[in-house]
Design a protein around this motif. Structure first.
Motif, mmCIF file in Angstrom:
data_model
loop_
_atom_site.group_PDB
_atom_site.id
_atom_site.type_symbol
_atom_site.label_atom_id
_atom_site.label_comp_id
_atom_site.label_asym_id
_atom_site.label_seq_id
_atom_site.Cartn_x
_atom_site.Cartn_y
_atom_site.Cartn_z
ATOM 1 N N LYS A 11 0.851 -1.180 0.000
ATOM 2 C CA LYS A 11 0.000 0.000 0.000
ATOM 3 C C LYS A 11 0.886 1.229 0.000
ATOM 4 O O LYS A 11 2.002 1.215 0.513
ATOM 5 N N VAL A 12 0.403 2.311 -0.594
ATOM 6 C CA VAL A 12 1.123 3.572 -0.684
ATOM 7 C C VAL A 12 0.676 4.464 0.468
ATOM 8 O O VAL A 12 -0.520 4.651 0.686
ATOM 9 N N VAL A 13 1.646 5.001 1.210
ATOM 10 C CA VAL A 13 1.359 5.906 2.319
ATOM 11 C C VAL A 13 1.623 7.332 1.846
ATOM 12 O O VAL A 13 2.724 7.639 1.375
ATOM 13 N N ILE A 14 0.606 8.187 1.960
ATOM 14 C CA ILE A 14 0.709 9.588 1.581
ATOM 15 C C ILE A 14 0.728 10.418 2.858
ATOM 16 O O ILE A 14 -0.205 10.349 3.658
ATOM 17 N N ASN A 15 1.802 11.183 3.057
ATOM 18 C CA ASN A 15 1.886 12.065 4.220
ATOM 19 C C ASN A 15 0.873 13.195 4.068
ATOM 20 O O ASN A 15 0.845 13.859 3.032
ATOM 21 N N TYR A 16 0.045 13.401 5.077
ATOM 22 C CA TYR A 16 -0.971 14.457 5.089
ATOM 23 C C TYR A 16 -1.996 14.281 3.980
ATOM 24 O O TYR A 16 -2.551 15.265 3.485
ATOM 25 N N GLY A 17 -2.253 13.038 3.594
ATOM 26 C CA GLY A 17 -3.229 12.768 2.551
ATOM 27 C C GLY A 17 -3.753 11.346 2.642
ATOM 28 O O GLY A 17 -3.399 10.596 3.547
ATOM 29 N N GLY A 50 -1.332 16.206 -0.226
ATOM 30 C CA GLY A 50 -0.320 15.526 0.568
ATOM 31 C C GLY A 50 0.900 15.236 -0.291
ATOM 32 O O GLY A 50 1.009 15.692 -1.433
ATOM 33 N N ARG A 51 1.844 14.498 0.299
ATOM 34 C CA ARG A 51 3.084 14.137 -0.396
ATOM 35 C C ARG A 51 3.335 12.641 -0.219
ATOM 36 O O ARG A 51 3.005 12.067 0.804
ATOM 37 N N TYR A 52 3.976 12.045 -1.226
ATOM 38 C CA TYR A 52 4.321 10.637 -1.141
ATOM 39 C C TYR A 52 5.198 10.420 0.106
ATOM 40 O O TYR A 52 6.151 11.151 0.332
ATOM 41 N N GLY A 53 4.836 9.428 0.901
ATOM 42 C CA GLY A 53 5.613 9.114 2.095
ATOM 43 C C GLY A 53 6.460 7.885 1.889
ATOM 44 O O GLY A 53 7.701 7.948 1.913
ATOM 45 N N LYS A 54 5.816 6.732 1.670
ATOM 46 C CA LYS A 54 6.529 5.483 1.481
ATOM 47 C C LYS A 54 5.570 4.426 0.978
ATOM 48 O O LYS A 54 4.350 4.649 0.914
ATOM 49 N N THR A 55 6.121 3.277 0.625
ATOM 50 C CA THR A 55 5.325 2.119 0.253
ATOM 51 C C THR A 55 5.588 1.044 1.292
ATOM 52 O O THR A 55 6.743 0.781 1.640
#
Length: 108
Positions: A73-79, A100-105
């Protein structure tokens, strides 16, 4: 359906050029050891899960090159995070987000 405007296409071309240059300059020390290929549920996805992030377009393409089925799953910071995707080997998916911004997978 997603329509790419001229502005977004230009941004994609610029981002692709920047990413290509950054990949060419990446040091060998940045490689992840093979031992990290087996991850516990909820941890950052291993290096065999390739990520192509296009921040300007707010899009990421995730590809599985692990030799087995993976759930990520893709984690989006602030999104909004993506759903948990079950990916067969050599498959991929794309995820767009609105803010938001891309955080991590991560594995899930």
């Amino acid at each position: 359906m997603i329509v790419l405007t001229r502005k977004r296409l230009a941004a994609l071309a610029a981002t692709t050029a920047l990413v290509g240059g950054a990949v060419a300059m990446a040091p060998a020390a940045a490689a992840v050891p093979a031992a990290s290929a087996v991850m516990a549920s909820g941890g950052t996805a291993p290096a065999c899960i390739h990520r192509n992030v296009f921040e300007v377009l707010q899009y990421v393409k995730i590809s599985n090159h692990c030799g087995k089925t993976m759930q990520v799953k893709v984690v989006i910071n602030y999104g909004p995070d993506s759903s948990c995707y079950r990916m067969k080997n050599k498959s991929s998916f794309g995820y767009y987000w609105a803010y938001g911004r891309y955080g991590k997978t991560v594995v899930c």
